[in-house]
Design an enzyme around this catalytic site. Structure first.
Site, PDB file in Angstrom:
ATOM      1  N   LYS A  80       5.021   9.525   8.615  1.00 29.93           N
ATOM      2  CA  LYS A  80       4.886   8.988   9.979  1.00 29.93           C
ATOM      3  C   LYS A  80       5.949   9.514  10.957  1.00 29.93           C
ATOM      4  O   LYS A  80       5.882  10.675  11.372  1.00 29.93           O
ATOM      5  CB  LYS A  80       4.863   7.456   9.911  1.00 29.93           C
ATOM      6  CG  LYS A  80       3.655   6.919   9.089  1.00 29.93           C
ATOM      7  CD  LYS A  80       3.624   5.419   9.025  1.00 29.93           C
ATOM      8  CE  LYS A  80       2.636   4.907   8.002  1.00 29.93           C
ATOM      9  NZ  LYS A  80       1.240   4.924   8.441  1.00 29.93           N
ATOM     10  N   ASP A 140       9.310   2.649  -0.827  1.00 30.45           N
ATOM     11  CA  ASP A 140       8.317   3.350  -0.011  1.00 30.45           C
ATOM     12  C   ASP A 140       8.611   3.014   1.456  1.00 30.45           C
ATOM     13  O   ASP A 140       8.254   1.943   1.948  1.00 30.45           O
ATOM     14  CB  ASP A 140       6.905   2.916  -0.407  1.00 30.45           C
ATOM     15  CG  ASP A 140       5.860   3.574   0.480  1.00 30.45           C
ATOM     16  OD1 ASP A 140       4.666   3.374   0.236  1.00 30.45           O
ATOM     17  OD2 ASP A 140       6.248   4.285   1.427  1.00 30.45           O
ATOM     18  N   TYR A 197       0.858  -1.190   0.000  1.00 29.81           N
ATOM     19  CA  TYR A 197       0.000   0.000   0.000  1.00 29.81           C
ATOM     20  C   TYR A 197       0.888   1.232   0.000  1.00 29.81           C
ATOM     21  O   TYR A 197       1.855   1.295   0.771  1.00 29.81           O
ATOM     22  CB  TYR A 197      -0.889  -0.003   1.246  1.00 29.81           C
ATOM     23  CG  TYR A 197      -1.754   1.232   1.428  1.00 29.81           C
ATOM     24  CD1 TYR A 197      -1.508   2.137   2.463  1.00 29.81           C
ATOM     25  CD2 TYR A 197      -2.827   1.495   0.581  1.00 29.81           C
ATOM     26  CE1 TYR A 197      -2.307   3.260   2.643  1.00 29.81           C
ATOM     27  CE2 TYR A 197      -3.631   2.622   0.755  1.00 29.81           C
ATOM     28  CZ  TYR A 197      -3.362   3.495   1.794  1.00 29.81           C
ATOM     29  OH  TYR A 197      -4.155   4.609   1.969  1.00 29.81           O
TER      30      TYR A 197
HETATM   31  P1  KE4 Z   1      -0.539   8.512   4.414  1.00 28.88           P
HETATM   32  O1  KE4 Z   1      -1.042   9.220   3.162  1.00 28.88           O
HETATM   33  O2  KE4 Z   1      -1.637   7.742   5.116  1.00 28.88           O
HETATM   34  O3  KE4 Z   1       0.233   9.458   5.352  1.00 28.88           O
HETATM   35  O4  KE4 Z   1       0.561   7.440   3.952  1.00 28.88           O
HETATM   36  C1  KE4 Z   1       0.211   6.478   3.002  1.00 28.88           C
HETATM   37  C2  KE4 Z   1       1.165   5.303   3.131  1.00 28.88           C
HETATM   38  C3  KE4 Z   1       2.148   5.150   2.170  1.00 28.88           C
HETATM   39  N1  KE4 Z   1       3.034   4.137   2.232  1.00 28.88           N
HETATM   40  C4  KE4 Z   1       2.994   3.242   3.249  1.00 28.88           C
HETATM   41  C5  KE4 Z   1       3.998   2.136   3.282  1.00 28.88           C
HETATM   42  C6  KE4 Z   1       2.008   3.354   4.262  1.00 28.88           C
HETATM   43  O5  KE4 Z   1       1.978   2.452   5.274  1.00 28.88           O
HETATM   44  C7  KE4 Z   1       1.074   4.397   4.209  1.00 28.88           C
HETATM   45  C8  KE4 Z   1      -0.033   4.558   5.230  1.00 28.88           C
HETATM   46  N2  KE4 Z   1      -0.167   3.507   6.176  1.00 28.88           N
HETATM   47  C9  KE4 Z   1      -1.501   3.275   6.710  1.00 28.88           C
HETATM   48  C10 KE4 Z   1      -1.405   2.175   7.762  1.00 28.88           C
HETATM   49  N3  KE4 Z   1      -1.170   0.922   7.191  1.00 28.88           N
HETATM   50  C11 KE4 Z   1      -2.111   4.524   7.267  1.00 28.88           C
HETATM   51  C12 KE4 Z   1      -3.310   4.318   8.155  1.00 28.88           C
HETATM   52  C13 KE4 Z   1      -4.553   4.897   7.535  1.00 28.88           C
HETATM   53  O6  KE4 Z   1      -4.748   4.722   6.312  1.00 28.88           O
HETATM   54  O7  KE4 Z   1      -5.341   5.488   8.297  1.00 28.88           O
END
Ligand code: KE4
Length: 429
Positions: free
Chosen positions: A267, A239, A144
């Site tokens: 994060k 990523d 993801y």
């Molecule tokens: P954000 O746009 O949510 O800040 O980041 C996206 C993203 C990109 N790449 C990786 C590897 C990620 O884990 C994420 C976001 N992680 C999720 C949790 N698995 C965010 C939690 C959510 O969607 O509320």
């Protein structure tokens, strides 16, 4: 457990916010029940609006490497806010942040701050497309990268948990330019590269997957990916939104010993405030506006408050690299406790871990990729989640997520969690 106030808030929230939440995974949809509304966090604990306290392992989905509201981040924010919140003009802290960041991640010769992981990954892909003048990308099933259209093609994390691998609203054009390979299967990459000769701009991967649960990459896989990208002139994007500063001071690229062309972060680098970043080779990053023609922008990118929190977090890491030894010791302690419980129960649930991010899959088959991960019994996970919650341990409300330990977790917290783990599994098996 009294949860009336959470129930009331959730009922109200659904009148104004889709699903009552501002991010889907928070809604408890895949574990059942209604979400708890959180009032505050400190150290390893969070307290909901009904006053229930939990030892928690979400850490806001990764940012809280040092637990909630550590004093050095709080003090940095209180100091920064005295000068205002945002100016839409360059500030000194952005230069300090970029300098510290690039000193910690050697592959990032230059870096651009954005406001989320999604912005970071979508911008990195645009940079790769602009640099190579190619259009297609390869991503991996179960990985993801945020919710940009061209990623929501069999995404993991929330979309996977909801069992909707391809999101409505994504155009055929986007889907056509995104090719899907299988994690840890280098032949699936070679096949796509051969079928799309000289058309692939980038391969983007979570070098240690965290969004299908935690699935480490096999030793040779990432190295072979690097070799293919070198041979084919493809930009390799790591990523590291989740793994960056999580699995090691230098992230997954340090653990794996492989240098990407671009990396994305989020994060931890925001210290709990909205921050993302993408960076890498100067020859690629110099293509980014206004240095180059690839447009990328953001009203609040590099804003002083987020930079103050993020800089405080990275400075703490820079000054205290031993935190990763502490995190490893605590993660091994918890892992051993869980394994001892599973042995007592005669259950061989698959357990994975890299540093302080781990996962227990409710399947007894080994988990090495998306197809093996989705064999997990998500209904049983829902029961496990609630049994743990009722024992004061707050885990990710979804099987396909990671469990994060922070430096704020005490051995007392870990013992409580290990006991709750045994009792919860006994209650549902
Ligand atoms: P954000 O746009 O949510 O800040 O980041 C996206 C993203 C990109 N790449 C990786 C590897 C990620 O884990 C994420 C976001 N992680 C999720 C949790 N698995 C965010 C939690 C959510 O969607 O509320």
């Amino acid at each position: 457990m009294k949860i009336e106030k959470s129930e009331q808030l959730f009922s109200n929230a659904q009148k104004y916010i889709p699903g009552g939440v501002n991010s889907p995974v928070r809604a408890f949809k895949s574990v059942g029940g209604n979400p708890l509304f959180i009032e505050k966090g400190y150290g390893s604990k969070i307290v909901d609006v009904d006053g229930n306290e939990y030892v928690e392992y979400i850490g806001s989905w990764g940012p809280h490497l040092f637990g909630h509201n550590p004093s050095f981040i709080k003090e940095a924010l209180l100091q920064a806010i005295e000068n205002g919140t945002s100016f839409g003009a360059p500030t000194a802290i952005e230069v300090e942040m970029a300098k510290l960041f690039t000193s910690l991640i050697p592959s990032c010769e230059m870096v651009r701050m954005v406001n989320s992981g999604t912005e970071a990954t979508m911008s990195a892909v645009r940079a790769a497309r602009g640099y190579t003048e190619r259009e297609k990308i390869i991503k991996f099933e179960g990985c993801y990268h945020g919710h940009a259209d061209f990623f929501l093609i069999k995404a993991g994390s929330g979309a996977l948990t909801f069992g909707v691998p391809t999101s409505p609203g994504v155009t055929k054009g986007n889907a056509a330019d995104t090719l899907i390979a299988d994690f840890n299967d280098i032949d699936s990459v070679k096949d796509l590269v051969a079928q799309n000769k000289n058309e692939i701009a980038a391969i983007i991967i979570e070098p240690i997957a965290g969004n299908m649960g935690v699935v480490p990459s096999s030793d040779s896989f990432i190295k072979e990916l690097r070799a293919i990208c070198d041979e084919e002139g493809i930009v390799l994007i790591f990523d590291e939104v989740m793994t960056g500063f999580r699995v090691a001071k230098g992230g997954a690229q340090q653990v794996l010993g492989v240098t990407p062309d671009l990396s994305t972060f989020g994060k931890i680098i925001g210290g709990g405030l909205p921050v993302g970043a993408f960076g890498g080779k100067k020859e690629i990053m110099q293509k980014i506006s206004p240095a180059g023609p690839v447009y990328q922008a953001g009203t609040l990118s590099g804003n002083p408050l987020a930079m103050a929190a993020g800089y405080a977090a990275l400075k703490h890491i820079h000054d205290n690299p031993q935190v990763y030894d502490e995190l490893e010791e605590k993660a091994v302690y918890l892992e051993n406790g869980f394994k001892k419980n599973l042995k007592e129960l005669g259950k061989n649930f698959a357990m994975t871990r890299v540093g302080s991010m781990s996962c227990m899959f409710l399947t007894e088959e080994e988990v090495t990729d998306f197809n093996s991960a989705v064999k997990s019994d998500t209904e049983l996970y829902g029961k496990y989640f609630h049994e743990m919650l009722n024992r004061g341990v707050y885990l990710a409300p979804a099987q396909f997520e990671a469990m994060f330990i922070s430096t704020a977790h005490s051995y007392e917290d870990l013992d409580k969690t290990i006991t709750a783990h045994l009792e919860s599994l006994k209650a549902i098996l």
